[in-house]
Design an enzyme around this catalytic site. Sequence first.
Site, PDB file in Angstrom:
ATOM      1  N   ARG B 374      10.982 -21.393 -10.496  1.00 52.01           N
ATOM      2  CA  ARG B 374      11.169 -20.096 -11.151  1.00 52.01           C
ATOM      3  C   ARG B 374      11.851 -19.069 -10.260  1.00 52.01           C
ATOM      4  NH1 ARG B 374       5.419 -20.775 -12.991  1.00 52.01           N
ATOM      5  NH2 ARG B 374       5.663 -22.226 -14.698  1.00 52.01           N
ATOM      6  N   VAL B 375      11.702 -19.199  -8.959  1.00 52.21           N
ATOM      7  CA  VAL B 375      12.294 -18.178  -8.090  1.00 52.21           C
ATOM      8  C   VAL B 375      13.283 -18.748  -7.073  1.00 52.21           C
ATOM      9  CG1 VAL B 375      10.384 -16.549  -8.261  1.00 52.21           C
ATOM     10  CG2 VAL B 375      10.309 -18.314  -6.527  1.00 52.21           C
TER      11      VAL B 375
END
Lengths: 130, 510
Positions: B374-375
């Site tokens: 996600r990051v």
Amino acid sequence: MLTSKHIKRQAQELFRLCKVDNVLDENRIRLAVEELIQKKPRGHLQILKLFKRLIKLEIGRNTAIVETAVEIDNELKNSISENLLRLYGKNLRLNFITNPSLIGGMKVKVGSSVYDNTIITRLNELLEQF
Amino acid sequence: MSDILKEIEEKIATVKTTATRRNVGIVREVSDGVAKIEGLDDAMLNEMLDFGDGITGLALNLEETEVGAIILGDYTHIKEGQEVYTTGKLLQVPVGMGLLGRVVNTLGQPLDGKGPINYKTTYPVEKIAPGIIKRRSVNQPVQTGIMAIDAMIPIGRGQRELIIGDRSTGKTAICIDTIINNARLNREAEEKGDESYRKLYCIYVAVGQKQSSVAQTLNILEREGAMPYTIVVVAAASDSATNQYLAPFAGCAMGEWFMDNGMDALIIYDDLSKHAVAYRQVSLILKRPSGREAYPGDVFYLHSRLLERAARLNEKNGNGSLTALPIIETQLGDVSAYIPTNVISITDGQIFLETDLFYQGVRPAISVGISVSRVGSAAQIKAMKQVAGRIKLDLAQFRELAAFAQFGSDLDAATQAKIDRGKRIVEIFKQPQYHPVPVEIQAAILWAVQNGFFDDVPVEKVKDCQDKMTDYLVTRKPGLLNRIRIEKVLDDVTANELKTAIKEFKNFYK
């Protein structure tokens, strides 16, 4: 069904009712035990056991055990009593014990607090350092 | 002479032997590493308790009349009626550079027979995670050396990326490869005297594993020269459940020291399923209420407070980071079980490994469809972003089209091209164990794939072509690779040079 939680709660309630001005009343305790044994409510044996444990712990909290290696004179006893009663309140019971295995010094136990100034403890501490 | 005697006497008179006040309790019952202690009125939560003879405990349950404590060490010598004292200290483990290259247990005591550990500082095992003021977003990559991960599911420093899959699908292998690759990068930076490179130290926490598996992992790390940058914390299957429960927290404390001192560390929890099981055992013996699958109600908090301690600190707070790679073992690919869903929801993405892919020969068996980071893309170097941007999409399209292609042979040219490209990408991402690929080579190979240089290579020869192309670039064009590594971008000049180099290679490759 009576769960252990109910039993615990009932024993605690009984214990609370046996206190007068936050001090255990022996007559009330006797009365409570007799009533329980006579009326035999459900789970009374377990309630009694828990009740006994709560009383034992309360007595332990309000009893000072003073251990010394040799018998101490009355003057010192009075001085210790005075100090302890001032610290822990007038309901404190005192119990003086002679324990030669301490070698020297004094150990005072009130509830779960221990004031230890005995030679055996110091020797043990020394031993742990090596 | 008499003066000195008087002086000594005066000094002796002033010395007071003060009695120390201690809090004492009596062991009421002891079983399976857990003791119930009466008394201990002043005990604090998570306080260390002294059972004597060097045995310590940890107060976990504070009840009205008793304290429930887990015992660290040999509990068989503890007897009913024994005295227990509070210490006023929280459980601490040694931290620092002296632990690198060592194998330790949950309490930070050495297990490798290399003598005592050299440390100056200790850290509490349980610590509150850094708050929002101290943190910043992830912006530096962790190079795993695994092409599929670095290209499609990039991991940033300070990220928490879950590695999830069934038994023997290569979960630990991914982590070991990451450790080896980072040890290689650290060593290279040391040899070149590159002080701008931020070394990544690794902590491998083995929870509830067989001693033989741990020994095997240690051998690999030793063989590949990764141990000087690695700490191994072991709470094997034969250790008590209490030690297994505390091991990840101890490892995390060791990692936090690097983070607090402006360095970067990576911690691998292998694995949190066994950790949850150990915690369940401790909780059940402590008679805490049980919930779903008999796990205690705070099993989510157990993992969230552990993983929350992984962070990337901002420049004001030292710029350090702690990256966490927790591992979860699923049963028959069921990601919707209790512990997997918990940890999935806590982490910043997951790498899902599939048994089917593993046995099809796709290794690492990463299922691209449900693996996400996600990051991490914020931390990817630009060169990788340029070449890997469309790869995940191409691969996802390939999987979809490949399913259709099984039913019919007549496909239009565009679909056929996508399938052909997909097959080649799958081949490119196959990678043997313990052979991490440097990021510059990854970028060059993926650039070649994106620009169709593999399209005319038969699928079964793609791997061979890739290996030879890598050899060619490493031996003949080290300058080009070096430039990609340093500049971290594929500009027109580099791309042209890369194009010429790959064309040259293709001319003689058969």
